[in-house]
Scaffold this motif. Structure first.
Motif, PDB file in Angstrom:
ATOM      1  N   LEU A   1       0.900  -1.198   0.069  1.00  0.00           N
ATOM      2  CA  LEU A   1      -0.156  -0.240   0.055  1.00  0.00           C
ATOM      3  C   LEU A   1       0.957   1.545  -0.188  1.00  0.00           C
ATOM      4  O   LEU A   1       0.564   2.192  -0.660  1.00  0.00           O
ATOM      5  N   GLY A   2       1.977   1.222   0.549  1.00  0.00           N
ATOM      6  CA  GLY A   2       3.084   2.298   0.826  1.00  0.00           C
ATOM      7  C   GLY A   2       3.564   2.773  -0.772  1.00  0.00           C
ATOM      8  O   GLY A   2       3.650   3.757  -1.220  1.00  0.00           O
ATOM      9  N   GLY A   3       3.886   1.461  -1.219  1.00  0.00           N
ATOM     10  CA  GLY A   3       4.186   1.742  -2.749  1.00  0.00           C
ATOM     11  C   GLY A   3       3.343   2.111  -3.698  1.00  0.00           C
ATOM     12  O   GLY A   3       3.802   3.025  -4.546  1.00  0.00           O
ATOM     13  N   ALA A   4       2.279   1.924  -3.565  1.00  0.00           N
ATOM     14  CA  ALA A   4       1.057   2.325  -4.302  1.00  0.00           C
ATOM     15  C   ALA A   4       1.067   3.863  -4.122  1.00  0.00           C
ATOM     16  O   ALA A   4       0.703   4.428  -5.093  1.00  0.00           O
ATOM     17  N   GLY A   5       0.863   4.204  -2.714  1.00  0.00           N
ATOM     18  CA  GLY A   5       0.889   5.686  -2.497  1.00  0.00           C
ATOM     19  C   GLY A   5       1.918   6.404  -3.467  1.00  0.00           C
ATOM     20  O   GLY A   5       1.847   7.588  -4.073  1.00  0.00           O
ATOM     21  N   ILE A   6       3.067   5.831  -3.162  1.00  0.00           N
ATOM     22  CA  ILE A   6       4.275   6.623  -3.653  1.00  0.00           C
ATOM     23  C   ILE A   6       4.255   6.606  -5.218  1.00  0.00           C
ATOM     24  O   ILE A   6       4.510   7.706  -5.867  1.00  0.00           O
ATOM     25  N   GLU A   7       3.697   5.592  -5.859  1.00  0.00           N
ATOM     26  CA  GLU A   7       3.417   5.464  -7.259  1.00  0.00           C
ATOM     27  C   GLU A   7       2.479   6.454  -7.908  1.00  0.00           C
ATOM     28  O   GLU A   7       2.802   7.426  -8.905  1.00  0.00           O
ATOM     29  N   PHE A   8       1.343   6.572  -7.327  1.00  0.00           N
ATOM     30  CA  PHE A   8       0.376   7.334  -7.651  1.00  0.00           C
ATOM     31  C   PHE A   8       0.816   8.914  -7.684  1.00  0.00           C
ATOM     32  O   PHE A   8       0.425   9.907  -8.296  1.00  0.00           O
ATOM     33  N   ALA A   9       1.328   9.188  -6.306  1.00  0.00           N
ATOM     34  CA  ALA A   9       1.877  10.549  -6.047  1.00  0.00           C
ATOM     35  C   ALA A   9       2.764  11.103  -7.193  1.00  0.00           C
ATOM     36  O   ALA A   9       2.668  12.007  -7.722  1.00  0.00           O
ATOM     37  N   ASN A  10       3.596  10.079  -7.571  1.00  0.00           N
ATOM     38  CA  ASN A  10       4.762  10.315  -8.779  1.00  0.00           C
ATOM     39  C   ASN A  10       4.050  10.567 -10.035  1.00  0.00           C
ATOM     40  O   ASN A  10       4.444  11.339 -10.849  1.00  0.00           O
ATOM     41  N   TYR A  11       2.921   9.748 -10.346  1.00  0.00           N
ATOM     42  CA  TYR A  11       2.204   9.826 -11.383  1.00  0.00           C
ATOM     43  C   TYR A  11       1.501  11.126 -11.587  1.00  0.00           C
ATOM     44  O   TYR A  11       1.517  11.936 -12.593  1.00  0.00           O
ATOM     45  N   GLY A  12       0.918  11.513 -10.384  1.00  0.00           N
ATOM     46  CA  GLY A  12       0.384  13.043 -10.578  1.00  0.00           C
ATOM     47  C   GLY A  12       1.339  14.063 -10.453  1.00  0.00           C
ATOM     48  O   GLY A  12       1.137  15.149 -11.295  1.00  0.00           O
TER      49      GLY A  12
END
Length: 232
Positions: free
Chosen positions: A30-41
């Motif tokens: 879940l932490g990695g998902a948050g980092i990934e989607f923040a980077n995408y934004g």
């Protein structure tokens, strides 16, 4: 045997460590998902800012002449593309994307009987090529706009951009239209997101009284950033 079972059942030592060990994979995912989607934004925001900045700079750049009109030169375009490289270095836009700058004009030229809206010229930056990266809204030849002749008049266009609504130039003016297509560089490969293309457009009406007859390239001449080149 029953006594040992009861003692193990009542033993609470290291319970928190065991619970954490069970939860750690989920927390990390879940932490990695948050980092990934923040980077995408963040990547989307950076691409949109580059598009707006380039369109704005292209609408202002040029060399003022004694005729009270501003000439746009190949060196001016190369300079603003250098700004794009610096602004987008964090996402390596020129490596993983394609930038197309178009001059959409509705200006009567000497060879026109009536005013014609056209993509007079285009200049490009970036290594990506092909469908999905090159301009989606019309293209010109590499020589378009390099001379003030009908042979290099560009491509007739009703407008650029999405169909609802398209961007068109006001009569007597030009619009600097920017299209950027960028391959999003995921932090964790395809674990959270599939390969995806970030697409943004921006446009600004030319701010000054520009000489729309051609792009100038006075001595010492420079290499034009024509759209048959795929460079960083």
């Amino acid at each position: 045997m029953m006594g040992i079972t009861r003692r193990l059942w009542r033993d609470r030592q290291a319970a928190a460590a065991i619970e954490f060990a069970f939860m750690l994979p989920l927390v990390m995912y879940l932490g990695g998902a948050g980092i990934e989607f923040a980077n995408y934004g963040l990547s989307q925001m950076r691409v949109s800012q580059v598009a707006m900045t380039l369109a704005d700079n292209a609408s202002r750049v040029g060399l003022a002449s004694t005729l009270a009109t501003t000439q746009i030169r190949e060196t001016d375009i190369n300079d603003i593309f250098s700004g794009v490289r610096l602004q987008s270095s964090g996402i390596k836009l020129s490596t993983y994307g394609r930038v197309t700058l178009s001059s959409l004009e509705y200006v009567p030229q000497t060879y026109d009987v009536v005013p014609v809206q056209r993509i007079h010229w285009q200049r490009c930056l970036g290594k990506r090529s092909g469908t999905g990266y090159d301009s989606s809204y019309g293209t010109t030849t590499t020589t378009a706009g390099t001379t003030a002749t009908l042979a290099n008049a560009g491509t007739v266009s009703a407008g650029m951009g999405d169909s609802s609504p398209q961007v068109s130039a006001p009569l007597g003016y030009g619009v600097m239209f920017v299209e950027i297509n960028y391959d999003y560089q995921a932090l964790f490969g395809t674990l959270y997101v599939k390969p995806m293309l970030i697409h943004y457009v921006a446009s600004y009406v030319v701010r000054d009284t520009r000489d729309y007859s051609m792009i100038y390239n006075p001595a010492p001449t420079v290499t034009a950033s024509t759209c048959n080149l795929y460079t960083v």
